[in-house]
Design an enzyme around this catalytic site. Structure first.
Site, mmCIF file in Angstrom:
data_model
loop_
_atom_site.group_PDB
_atom_site.id
_atom_site.type_symbol
_atom_site.label_atom_id
_atom_site.label_comp_id
_atom_site.label_asym_id
_atom_site.label_seq_id
_atom_site.Cartn_x
_atom_site.Cartn_y
_atom_site.Cartn_z
ATOM 1 C CD GLU A 191 48.393 46.900 31.195
ATOM 2 O OE1 GLU A 191 48.029 47.664 30.288
ATOM 3 O OE2 GLU A 191 47.606 46.326 31.972
ATOM 4 C CD GLU A 218 36.975 47.098 29.411
ATOM 5 O OE1 GLU A 218 36.549 48.032 30.128
ATOM 6 O OE2 GLU A 218 38.193 46.880 29.242
ATOM 7 C CG ASP A 244 40.155 40.742 30.000
ATOM 8 O OD1 ASP A 244 41.288 40.236 29.981
ATOM 9 O OD2 ASP A 244 39.923 41.871 30.461
ATOM 10 C CD GLU A 282 37.816 47.819 38.229
ATOM 11 O OE1 GLU A 282 37.177 47.383 37.267
ATOM 12 O OE2 GLU A 282 38.982 48.237 38.126
#
Lengths: 575, 869
Positions: free
Chosen positions: A117, A372, A258, A351
């Protein structure tokens, strides 16, 4: 397993029947300008309340109107939203924030931070702000873009992450203490994305600063993952970075994995790197073979390829956008349309979404305003100009405003079934969701520059062409100018070589024969061996023997039927 | 409080009105489904609009529904139900995957789901069909109208005698409703005949018989004996046996294989026309249908004698030769690029008296004026078309002059809205097309047009020369002598014919290359998916029957004169800064082949990541290469088609066309990385600069030109180096400044260090002193302790003495019991010794306190010293 598949198959077929009605107004075009202005208003509603009630904390808590630290203590929302300000055209606020950050942010703090992150949000945010700062009218140093205060901050933050990469495999720990390095007793289990999501930022850092250490550790981690893929070519979800044993063996394209795939493609584009691309293409084959069912991507066991979860995850919606970057537009659009039906059912993407049941999965009903699907819509709109994609943008604006807007900002939707709200506004809302929405509705934004305009910058290293488009977004939507990488690392030899070649253009008689240098596999010709001793005929032969059907770093051109593949129409391959 | 704030959640906001309270739509925004059901009793026809308040499509459809409601509210009950709110009944009982969902009820029959376009006109048309699923055919002329329609028609004959309803009628009625359920576009129309004589026209004798009308094939009568007479069966039978000569394509917007499935059947002719489903007549559509009919009419072509009366078409259709010119003129004069919305209008005064229709295409054009910023307005708004129509009819008199032998367009201001302009383009269409029928069993005469001595008539006749040879329309195209009649059976390149409403699906026309500059939204293209080609009907020709016929004929013949259409990106805009030449389909040949320069051409697409990241390299290249001899160009291959031989299957592709040998283009090898030196080498290797011809004057001249170029190049380089040097100087200065700053800083730090060291020393001294005092105090303490000890010993002695004394006293008590004075003295002494004891203990306590205090101060001072160091 067969039975599962068969029953799944019949469910998937049913999907074709659950189609929404009505092109109606949308087919006739939306008022793009008014939606763009609504997105702008959304941004300022959230941004101003963050500054007012939450700064200098990382995030705004929209229900209680205060702030909290979440991923560290770096005023994360401010760093993340910085380049969005420029994309919205707010130059003065960009300049103000740059000076605020220079004074206020300190990475010498005793905080346990997520390596992943911190990289994508802090390092990525600072890098893109650094590269855009000239455009934003910030007075830059002479050495820009190869030096500058924001670049130094990014480098400082990245150096704090380097201790995590000191493992036997080269794969990093997930968490690092910014002051003390890796904590004793830190868990060695890291998710795949937490290992393979560094190359864009770290290679940029290395190219700009000249210190190769960042790119080296990022590449080493990527190669370690590649080495540990299963026999059928898949990677799992979590791995032990000491022993290289897979701890979670679910293979898919969503959460936990991802951005690894994303960075293979984006790294290949940014660095013109065939090796990264060939890795991705191998994965892509396995993903198609084992996880793809009728334009959905499911979760499978990484060694056997059996379906473990027939679930669509909100995070997976980046995939169509990624496909469009490498030219697989038809498949991208088909998958996108599947995902869009889920949005239409709930006004957001849960989710987890159970595909055969057509409903949310227990405990995974939330929608934290993720970007996304909108991101994919933006990429696909570039490729197809299909009004359906603007329609998704419209739906997103309407949903987010109607459902999650509160007095102090925009709140995470805790449960899509009843639209209950949670006291959180993630920093990616301003960094990504709003940015991609705005870009979808602003086709003339400088980010969409197709190379028809550019800047020329004189640096002590020579003349550079910058801002010619082709921006590569990191996974937190921070754009990186690929030309800048070329600018700082441009070697003197190349300049002299170009100069020598230019001499030839002005002489009537050719003195030398010109033979092209073969590209080394690492992309930008590390091994600059002199190829001129090989005769041209030999070179020709070699080329032919080695020749692939096409270059890895290219897209297929679109088929004839893509002309008509808009407004939901899809075409089946003839093969 | 911190952890509690983390768990703070908020329930969804309470639902509010979705429709305005003044709306004719009843808005059950709390999802009261039970009440909605209850309401159904109030009206014969009910429309339910199930919405979710957050849904963009529901919001967009709201206005359309409201409009339909305002027009039909006296006959239809409009009920909107919020089917999202989780406390509402609707959400609990219904499970929708998308919104909005529209359900219609005809009394108890339903729900009939509407799945068509969310556009007011389409919805209204559908609602009207649900209201009257059966058309009442009362006369021969009505029958004629019914049968001439291009959509399949089903007729039932029922004798209404004494009994209120003849047997089977209800079933027939229900099957009409059923067909709406199955076929939401409503392509099959149902009619009922009650008159015996009218029924005889289509050979229906028995009451209760059902007839399916077909234009080309034999019409059918429902086989009562084979199939059960049920509503479902009739509907199924009609759907299966209907004739689809020409089909509407209406993609619903969701993922669909409609075009894939249709276009895979073979080459297709897609015809785009603006369509208003509510209009009573569609002249253009009728004309197209006639072509379709002819095209499929295979039996007819075999018949030796075409019945001259059959179509009432003894005259050849009449059109104006000047149409073409007029259009071209118009496209020059009007540069309005895009009309969001158009509709065909037939001037009402004319069609009753004239053999021609004056058909106008009416387009809303807001681009001319200022538009107030509205949020939800879909571009093709029913209201606006309506308003435009009104304005148009009001200003009709001006169009009497307009109607002439050309298509003419005019802009005029809206009567209602000062912000909108409308454009109307009018022309004439022969009236005969409107009234043709072609049932084999029926022969009617076209009603003779009675030309009265109407004042206007003569004018019109004057200005509209009708009879023209239709072939002179298209002078430049080869026209096969073959007749179109029955062509579909005679060719091996059979076309499927499709219609698309250009108000909804114009985007497909644009994709196929419909010119953006035309002001009429009419377009026709033949798409051959298998061959990956498409042909386009020349947009300078008006879309009428004859041009379509020729288009089809030209496609069908063996050596087709049609050319593959290449779509060109006309939206390319040129930047001043451009150093790379942007090539389009139209400029490709000129730029690449006709220019007297070497050309490097990059094939790219904006969406391809590998192309966009190379932009800066090509810009650098273009800035380096001598512009007199080289062009660096690129073409966006997704927006610009090229002839087959110049197509490429991968992007990016780099081609080099050497000057004077343009036909010998070379491709940049794909396995080499694209960078500046490689590109320069590639160009040098293949460029034709090196000519080894003997040096003549020309050559010398060339040489000088080259050298001049070189000089200017070098000058540029020197300039660049100068600026580089100045940048370096600046950087140097910057560094110097930073260095001196650093030195100053160092100096300052040094000084600081010194002072700190001094402070440290003094602190140390201080601490030593403190240590000394501490030792001293310690000593003192020890001494004190000793003294205390002494005191304690003394007191102990005293105590001992005391006890001794007590013993003495006790021993002497007996003896000296009488002596009181001595006793008293002894007692006072004892009190004194106790007092002494107390004072000792308090001194010890205060001493200890003092000691700890001392240690504390020492420690704090120490740590303070460390920090400053």
């Amino acid at each position: 397993a067969m039975a599962v598949l068969r029953s799944l198959g019949s469910f998937l077929c049913l999907w074709a029947l659950r189609l929404p009605a009505g092109t109606g107004a949308a087919a006739r075009g939306l008022d793009v300008a008014s939606y763009r202005e609504r997105v702008r208003a959304m941004f300022y509603h959230a941004y101003e309340h963050y500054l007012e009630s939450a700064f200098p904390y990382d995030e705004l808590r929209p229900l209680t109107c205060d702030g909290q630290d979440t991923w560290g203590s770096f005023s994360l929302t401010l760093i993340d939203a910085l380049d969005t300000l420029l994309i919205l055209g707010n130059v003065s606020e960009f300049q103000r924030v740059v000076s605020v950050l220079q004074e206020g942010v300190d990475f010498d703090i005793d905080v346990n931070a997520s390596v992943f992150e911190t990289n994508i949000r802090v390092v990525g945010g600072l890098l893109s702000a650094h590269l855009l700062s000239k455009k934003a009218g910030v007075e830059v140093e002479v050495g820009w873009p190869c030096s500058g205060p924001l670049l130094r901050m990014a480098e400082e933050a990245a150096r704090k992450l380097l201790p995590a990469f000191q493992t036997p495999t080269g794969m990093p720990y997930g968490t690092v203490n910014l002051l003390h390095g890796v904590n004793p007793g830190e868990t060695p289990v890291t998710c795949t994305a937490g290992i393979g999501t560094f190359i864009v930022e770290f290679a940029t850092l290395s190219h700009l600063t000249g210190d190769p250490v960042f790119e080296d550790v990022a590449r080493k981690a990527l190669k370690a993952l590649w080495k540990n893929r299963s026999d059928i070519g898949l990677v799992g979800n979590h791995i032990d970075v000491i022993t290289a044993k897979w701890v979670a063996q679910d293979a898919g394209i969503g959460a936990g994995v991802d951005s690894y795939f994303e960075y293979l493609v984006k790294g290949a584009i940014l660095l013109q790197d065939k090796e990264l691309m060939s890795m991705f293409l191998e994965y892509n084959k396995a993903i198609k073979n084992y996880t793809k069912f009728d334009d959905w991507y499911l979760w499978v066991q990484m060694y056997k390829g059996t379906v473990s979860m027939p679930v669509f995850q909100s995070l997976e919606a980046y995939w169509p956008g990624l496909q469009s970057l490498i030219g697989d537009v038809d498949n991208a659009m088909r998958t996108f349309l599947n995902y869009y039906t889920v949005w239409k059912q709930f006004g957001g993407l849960p989710e987890f979404y159970n595909i055969p049941q057509g409903y949310t999965v227990d405990k995974r009903e939330g929608y934290p305003l993720r970007p996304e699907l909108i991101e994919s819509a933006m990429y696909l709109y570039r490729a197809t100009r299909d009004p359906t994609l603007l329609e998704l943008g419209r739906d997103a604006v309407e949903s987010i405003e109607k459902i999650s807007k509160v007095d102090c900002g925009f709140a995470t939707i805790k449960d899509l079934r009843d639209h209950r709200l949670d006291n959180r506004m993630e920093s990616f809302f301003l960094a990504e969701t709003v940015k991609y929405l705005y870009l979808l509705f602003d086709p003339d934004n400088f980010i969409h520059n197709d190379g028809s305009v550019f800047d020329v910058v004189i640096t002590p290293h020579g003349e550079c062409v910058l801002n010619a488009g082709g921006y590569v977004f990191n996974t937190e939507a921070h754009p990186i100018d690929p030309a800048a990488l070329h600018c700082c690392r441009k070697r003197k030899e190349e300049q002299w070589e170009v100069e020598d070649l230019m001499q030839e253009f002005y002489s009537l008689k050719k003195n030398k024969k010109f033979i092209l240098k073969r590209a080394s596999d690492n992309g930008e010709g590390e091994s600059a061996k002199d190829p001129e001793d090989a005769s041209s005929e030999k070179g020709e032969e070699k080329r032919n023997s080695k020749k692939r059907s096409h270059s890895l770093l290219s897209c297929p051109s679109q088929s004839f039927n893509s002309k008509l593949a808009v407004l939901g129409q899809v075409f089946l391959d003839n093969t | 409080s911190c952890s509690r704030a983390k768990d703070v959640t908020m329930p969804a906001k309470l639902p509010v009105n979705f429709f305005s309270t003044r709306s004719p739509v009843i808005d059950l925004f709390r999802g009261q489904l039970d009440y909605a059901d209850h309401l159904r009793q109030d009206s014969e026809i009910v429309l339910y609009f199930f919405y979710a308040p957050w849904c963009g499509q529901s919001i967009a459809a709201r206005e359309e529904i409201e409009h339909v409601a305002s027009r039909l509210s006296d006959q239809v009950l409009f009920v909107a139900v919020n089917c999202w709110w989780n406390q509402g009944k609707c959400r609990k009982q219904k499970h929708f995957f998308y919104f909005p969902v529209i359900h219609l009820y005809h009394q108890s029959f339903g729900p009939i789901e509407y799945k068509g376009p969310m556009s007011a006109v389409y919805i209204e048309k559908f609602v009207r069909r649900v209201m009257t699923p059966l058309l009442y055919i009362s006369s021969r002329s009505k029958l004629l109208d019914f049968l001439s329609n291009y959509e399949p028609g089903v007729l039932g004959y029922f004798e209404f005698n004494a009994s209120p309803q003849p047997p089977g009628y209800l079933t027939f009625f229900t099957s009409a409703l059923h067909s709406l359920k199955k076929d939401y576009l409503g392509t099959i129309r149902f009619g009922v005949i009650t008159d015996k004589h009218v029924a005889e026209e289509i050979s229906l004798v028995h009451s209760g018989s059902v007839y399916l009308h077909r234009h080309v094939n034999t019409s059918l009568i429902y086989p009562n004996d084979i199939m059960n007479y049920t509503a479902e069966n009739i509907c199924k039978w009609a759907l299966e046996n209907r004739e689809m000569l020409i089909r509407w394509l209406r993609p619903h917007g969701g993922k669909s294989l409609l075009l894939n499935n249709e276009l895979k059947k073979g080459p297709a002719l897609l015809i785009f026309i603006p369509y208003n489903p509510l209009a009573e007549i569609h002249p253009l559509l009728d004309e197209i249908t006639k072509v379709a009919l002819e095209y499929h009419n295979c039996n007819k072509s075999q018949a030796a004698e075409p019945d001259p009366q059959h179509l009432g078409d003894t005259d050849s259709p009449a059109f104006d030769s000047s149409v073409l010119d007029a259009r071209m003129k118009l496209s020059e004069t009007f540069s309005i690029t895009k009309y969001p919305c158009c509709n065909t209008v037939v001037l009402p005064q004319w069609h009753s008296i004239s053999r021609t229709h004056n058909v106008c295409e009416l387009c809303i054009n807001q681009t001319l004026g200022v538009k107030p910023n509205k949020v939800h307005v879909p571009h093709c708004n029913f209201l606006e078309i309506e308003a435009a129509l009104d304005s148009f009819y009001l200003q009709e008199h001006t169009f009497f002059q307009v109607i002439s032998n050309t298509i003419e367009c005019s802009n005029f201001l809206s009567f209602y809205s000062p912000f909108s302009y409308y454009t109307a383009c009018c022309r004439t269409v022969n009236r005969n097309f409107l009234s043709f029928i072609s049932s084999e069993k029926t022969i009617f005469q076209t009603p003779k047009v009675a030309f009265s001595s109407h004042g206007k008539k003569d004018n019109t006749r004057h200005s509209i020369p009708h009879i023209e040879d239709r072939n002179c329309f298209i002078p430049d195209l080869h026209i096969s002598g073959a007749n179109i009649t029955g062509l579909s059976c005679r060719t091996n390149k059979t076309l499927n014919l499709y219609l698309l409403d250009s108000n909804l699906f114009w985007i497909y026309a644009e994709r196929l290359g419909a010119s953006r500059s035309t002001h009429l939204k009419e377009f026709a293209a033949i798409v051959d998916l298998k061959e990956e080609v498409h042909y386009v009907l020349d947009q300078n020709q008006s879309l009428v029957g004859s041009t379509l016929e020729n288009f089809i004929k030209n496609f069908s013949i063996l050596y087709s004169p049609l050319k593959r259409h290449l779509v060109d990106d006309s939206s390319v805009h040129f930047h001043e800064q451009r150093v790379i030449t942007e090539v389009t389909t139209n400029t490709f040949h000129d730029t690449v082949f006709l220019s007297e320069k070497n050309v490097l051409l990059l094939y790219y697409a904006q969406w391809c990541g590998f192309c966009a990241s190379l932009n800066h390299i090509f810009i650098q290249l273009a800035r380096l290469l001598p512009p007199d001899n080289f062009i660096v160009a690129r073409i966006d291959i997704t927006r610009n088609d090229l002839p087959w031989e110049f197509m490429t299957d991968r992007l990016p592709t780099i081609l080099f066309f050497p000057h004077q040998r343009k036909e010998q283009s070379v491709k940049f090898p794909e396995d080499f990385s694209v960078n500046l030196p490689n590109l320069l080498k590639f160009i040098l290797h293949h460029s034709s600069l090196s000519s080894s011809e003997p040096c003549t004057k020309e050559c010398l001249h060339k040489e000088t030109v080259l050298q001049q170029g070189h000089i200017s190049h070098l000058e540029r380089e020197v300039q660049k180096l100068r600026s580089e040097i100045s940048a370096l100087h600046q950087a140097h200065d910057q560094l110097e400044a930073q260095l001196s700053e650093a030195r100053r800083e160092e100096h300052r730090l040094q000084q600081q260090k010194h002072t700190l060291e001094k402070q440290h020393k003094t602190l140390q001294l201080h601490s030593e002193q403190l240590q000394a005092t501490y030792d001293q105090k310690n000593q003192e303490l020890l001494e004190m302790a000793e003294k205390l000890q002494e005191l304690a010993d003394a007191s102990e002695n005293l105590l001992k003495e005391n006890t001794l004394l007590r013993i003495l006293v006790a021993s002497r008590e007996g003896k000296l019991q009488s002596k009181d004075e001595i006793k008293e003295a002894l007692q006072s002494e004892q009190i004194l010794s106790e007092d002494n004891d107390v004072s000792v203990s308090t001194t010890t306590a205060t001493l200890e306190e003092k000691r700890t205090d001392n240690i504390d101060t020492i420690e704090t001072e120490h740590s303070g010293g460390n920090r400053t160091e």
